[in-house]
Structure formats: C-alpha cells, structure tokens
Design a protein around this motif. Sequence first.
Motif, PDB file in Angstrom:
ATOM      1  N   ALA A  31       0.357  -2.328  17.619  1.00 53.78           N
ATOM      2  CA  ALA A  31      -0.056  -2.758  16.891  1.00 53.78           C
ATOM      3  C   ALA A  31      -0.112  -2.386  15.310  1.00 53.78           C
ATOM      4  O   ALA A  31       0.521  -2.957  14.074  1.00 53.78           O
ATOM      5  CB  ALA A  31      -1.382  -2.886  17.355  1.00 53.78           C
ATOM      6  N   LEU A  32      -0.128  -0.726  15.827  1.00 57.72           N
ATOM      7  CA  LEU A  32       0.458  -0.107  14.146  1.00 57.72           C
ATOM      8  C   LEU A  32       1.301   0.116  13.061  1.00 57.72           C
ATOM      9  O   LEU A  32       1.763  -0.456  12.196  1.00 57.72           O
ATOM     10  CB  LEU A  32       0.161   1.491  14.034  1.00 57.72           C
ATOM     11  N   THR A  49     -10.615  -4.951   7.442  1.00 55.46           N
ATOM     12  CA  THR A  49      -9.018  -4.589   7.964  1.00 55.46           C
ATOM     13  C   THR A  49      -8.580  -3.671   5.935  1.00 55.46           C
ATOM     14  O   THR A  49      -8.362  -1.859   6.360  1.00 55.46           O
ATOM     15  CB  THR A  49      -8.052  -5.906   7.060  1.00 55.46           C
ATOM     16  N   LYS A  50      -9.018  -3.357   5.222  1.00 55.22           N
ATOM     17  CA  LYS A  50      -8.335  -3.018   4.486  1.00 55.22           C
ATOM     18  C   LYS A  50      -9.196  -0.792   4.759  1.00 55.22           C
ATOM     19  O   LYS A  50      -8.034   0.341   4.708  1.00 55.22           O
ATOM     20  CB  LYS A  50      -9.595  -2.647   2.668  1.00 55.22           C
ATOM     21  N   ASN A  51     -10.447  -1.557   5.578  1.00 52.97           N
ATOM     22  CA  ASN A  51     -10.507   0.291   5.850  1.00 52.97           C
ATOM     23  C   ASN A  51     -10.134   0.731   6.959  1.00 52.97           C
ATOM     24  O   ASN A  51      -9.677   1.836   7.120  1.00 52.97           O
ATOM     25  CB  ASN A  51     -12.474   0.112   6.492  1.00 52.97           C
ATOM     26  N   LEU A  52      -9.702   0.004   8.159  1.00 57.52           N
ATOM     27  CA  LEU A  52      -9.021   0.331   9.266  1.00 57.52           C
ATOM     28  C   LEU A  52      -7.081   0.568   8.648  1.00 57.52           C
ATOM     29  O   LEU A  52      -7.073   1.562   9.194  1.00 57.52           O
ATOM     30  CB  LEU A  52      -8.895  -1.031  10.031  1.00 57.52           C
ATOM     31  N   LEU A  53      -6.714   0.131   7.365  1.00 53.77           N
ATOM     32  CA  LEU A  53      -5.307   0.375   7.539  1.00 53.77           C
ATOM     33  C   LEU A  53      -5.579   1.984   6.378  1.00 53.77           C
ATOM     34  O   LEU A  53      -4.176   2.323   6.701  1.00 53.77           O
ATOM     35  CB  LEU A  53      -4.981  -0.799   6.452  1.00 53.77           C
ATOM     36  N   LYS A  54      -6.627   2.031   6.061  1.00 58.19           N
ATOM     37  CA  LYS A  54      -6.921   2.898   5.003  1.00 58.19           C
ATOM     38  C   LYS A  54      -6.883   4.790   6.578  1.00 58.19           C
ATOM     39  O   LYS A  54      -6.521   5.521   5.701  1.00 58.19           O
ATOM     40  CB  LYS A  54      -7.769   3.009   4.433  1.00 58.19           C
ATOM     41  N   TYR A  55      -7.584   4.169   7.672  1.00 60.59           N
ATOM     42  CA  TYR A  55      -7.714   5.147   7.770  1.00 60.59           C
ATOM     43  C   TYR A  55      -6.052   5.603   8.523  1.00 60.59           C
ATOM     44  O   TYR A  55      -5.863   6.569   9.284  1.00 60.59           O
ATOM     45  CB  TYR A  55      -8.416   4.478   9.293  1.00 60.59           C
ATOM     46  N   PHE A  56      -5.625   4.420   9.137  1.00 59.38           N
ATOM     47  CA  PHE A  56      -4.073   4.718   9.750  1.00 59.38           C
ATOM     48  C   PHE A  56      -2.790   4.739   8.524  1.00 59.38           C
ATOM     49  O   PHE A  56      -1.826   4.860   8.964  1.00 59.38           O
ATOM     50  CB  PHE A  56      -3.380   3.713  10.604  1.00 59.38           C
ATOM     51  N   ASP A  57      -3.097   5.034   7.416  1.00 63.82           N
ATOM     52  CA  ASP A  57      -2.392   5.195   5.837  1.00 63.82           C
ATOM     53  C   ASP A  57      -1.655   3.942   5.972  1.00 63.82           C
ATOM     54  O   ASP A  57      -0.296   4.660   5.725  1.00 63.82           O
ATOM     55  CB  ASP A  57      -1.377   6.697   6.538  1.00 63.82           C
ATOM     56  N   ILE A  58      -1.768   2.792   6.842  1.00 67.90           N
ATOM     57  CA  ILE A  58      -1.320   1.692   6.234  1.00 67.90           C
ATOM     58  C   ILE A  58      -1.139   1.035   4.794  1.00 67.90           C
ATOM     59  O   ILE A  58      -2.447   0.566   4.449  1.00 67.90           O
ATOM     60  CB  ILE A  58      -1.667   0.881   7.214  1.00 67.90           C
ATOM     61  N   ASN A  59      -0.237   0.663   3.751  1.00 66.28           N
ATOM     62  CA  ASN A  59      -0.311  -0.056   2.645  1.00 66.28           C
ATOM     63  C   ASN A  59       0.260  -1.324   2.866  1.00 66.28           C
ATOM     64  O   ASN A  59       0.420  -2.251   1.396  1.00 66.28           O
ATOM     65  CB  ASN A  59       0.329   1.192   1.628  1.00 66.28           C
TER      66      ASN A  59
END
Length: 290
Positions: A31-32, A49-59
């Motif tokens: 998924a990542l 979703t922004k919070n999730l992406l920020k946690y995993f450093d996805i842009n």
Amino acid sequence: MNQYYQTIISEKTLYIVPTPIGNYEDITKRALNTLEAVSLIAAEDTRNTKNLLKYFDINTNLCALHDHNEHKKTNKLIIKLQDGHSIALVSDAGTPLINDPGYYLVQRCYAVGIRVIPLPGACAAITALCASGISSNRFCYEGFLPVKTQLRKKKLLSLLEESRTIIFYESTHRLIESLKDIIEIMGHDRYIVLARELTKRWENIYGASAEKLLNWILEDDMRRRGEMVLIIQGNHKSSKNIIGVKALYTLALLQKELSLKTAITLVAKIYGIKKNILYQHTLDKIKDDK
C-alpha cells in the motif's frame, strides 16, 4: 514463475488502497509503495489522508472524492486515467467502498476499459468479526442502520429470521436507540458483540445479551464513544419458532390497541398459526417475566 512480485505501478490503472482503521502500523508495504508511486490519490477527506502521507513521508498529489462530488469528479478522473495516469483510491480509514465513496468511479472504469487493481488490507467489519467469538463461516454485512426509528425497525424486522451472523456499523449518537430497537425486534436475549475503537489506544470488545449490553453501555458514557461495530448472532431457532417470531412481533403491536383475544385471532389468520399456540406462548412469556 513466482506468483509474488515487486510492486510495479501500471499506467491507466485505478488502485483501491486500504488504509489503517486506527493504528498506522497496520498499513501494508505494498500500500505504501502504491501511494508513493501513483500519479494521484483520490481521497474521501484530504485532511485525514494528508496526515497519513505525512507520517510516512509520502508527497503524492491529492484530490477529494466524497459522497457529494463523486459523480462530478469521476468524469475528470476517468480522463486522467485514459491519458495514462495511475490513481489510488483511499477512504478515511479501512477498505474503500465499504460504506465509503468509490462505487461509481469503479463502475465507470470498467465501462470504459480502465483496469482496476484492489489491494488487501484493513476492514473494521472483518476485524471485529474475527474477534467476536460469533460464528464467522456465514455472515451478512448491512452497513449502518437507518437513522429514522421506523425505518430502522423495518430493517431489523427484515433481518429477524436471518441465520447468518449480522454485522452493522453504528454511530455514537444512535447506539442506545439502535440497541433498544434490537431488543424490541430481536429479543432481549439476542447475543451481540460491540467492538469499539479497533486497533486504537482505547480498543474495547464486549459481548453479552442485547439487554445486558445496553445496561453495560449505560453505566459509562465512554463505552458509547468512537468508531463502533455491532456483531449480532444469527437466529438459530427452529423453523417453527422462526415462523412465530414475526407473528409474535405483530401480536405485541396489536396488543397495544386490542384485547389479547382479538389480537391473537387476527395474528392467527394473518400467519396461519393455530390460536392455542399463540395463547401458550403468551402464558409462557408471562411466567418468564415474573
């Protein structure tokens, strides 16, 4: 050939990507990789979703796809997919389309020849079912119960004879009223499991008869807060009793307006049940209630 392979993102493809229902560590590596590699992520709520992406450093870029804009937004996403983009569909939590937006987008993708690839992952209904201790071989998922009382009772009545395990989602504001209706329609002794805040810090799973569960919740306001799943044991009574269940519910309603004798006569005619059977059940119920 090895059936397991590294994630490769294809053009002109919609990916259905489950996200954690609480604990971020539950997200899969695939998924990542997908969220990082697609051209665009269509999210139910971009803030979550922004919070999730920020946690995993996805842009990866985001766009909103929710109940109020799905039809309008779908046409634009289809054009992007046809132009060669890859898109990931995510909901606020869990597996997309399970009581969340996305059905119309997936339907349109198939209509125009766009490939749809689903990823496995978290789902609150299945997570709760696995931990409920209630039979999981056969079950039906019914989403949220209706908001209005009469519609809710009608839905419960339609499931009265259901022998499979029944799964509902419920909101904190309607939990008490829904349990009261379940008791009225399905009986005070129907076994139910409440799974609350799954995978989160305050996770709690509690099972009891409907009446005992309601009383347990009323003892502490905290027990009705958060994301909730209700797992209801199916009806395993004999066919003779199952036939009587709907009839007896009708009898209870008629007794509020008519004499017992008249109510029993009407129910006997409507359901083709012998009057003495209804009389005996009434007597037994009076004894049980004492």
